[in-house]
Design a protein around this motif. Structure first.
Motif: not given
Length: 124
Positions: A36-50
């Protein structure tokens, strides 16, 4: 759960074109849901747990694998090449233990320049 979820910056014309090209090469894996390819601008907090912020992903590719591990930078590119028909040789060449440090260094310098260019051009 996808085998690999790649997060990238669609607002960067170079990144967007590169991922679009790669996604087309991996169309069977994308359609099957394995990649899957995802735009970080649509979910800016997606990787905050990392501990990765929006600018981290705008600077370098980030991905998560099926076990939830974070992969960053050149290692994401190497994984994509490994999965892409006809590009496995590139992953083997640039990902071998002797060359990988230079691959990472080159990727990081290119990413730094591209990130600065995107900021200067206002691609946010």
């Amino acid at each position: 759960m996808p085998q690999l979820t790649v997060w990238y910056n669609t607002r960067c014309p170079v990144c967007d074109a590169g991922i679009d090209w790669q996604r087309n090469k991996l169309l069977a894996l994308v359609r099957s849901g394995r990649v899957a390819f995802k735009d970080i601008n649509e979910q800016p907090e997606a990787l905050s747990t990392y501990g990765a912020c929006l600018d981290d992903v705008r600077r370098r590719l980030h991905a998560t694998d099926e076990e939830g591990r974070l992969i960053v930078g050149a290692d994401v590119a190497l994984l994509l090449w490994k999965l892409t028909p006809g590009q496995g040789w590139l992953a083997k060449l640039l990902g071998n233990p002797l060359i990988r440090p230079m691959t990472r260094f080159g990727y990081d310098r290119f990413a730094d320049v591209l990130f600065a260019w995107n900021r200067w051009k206002g691609h946010w």
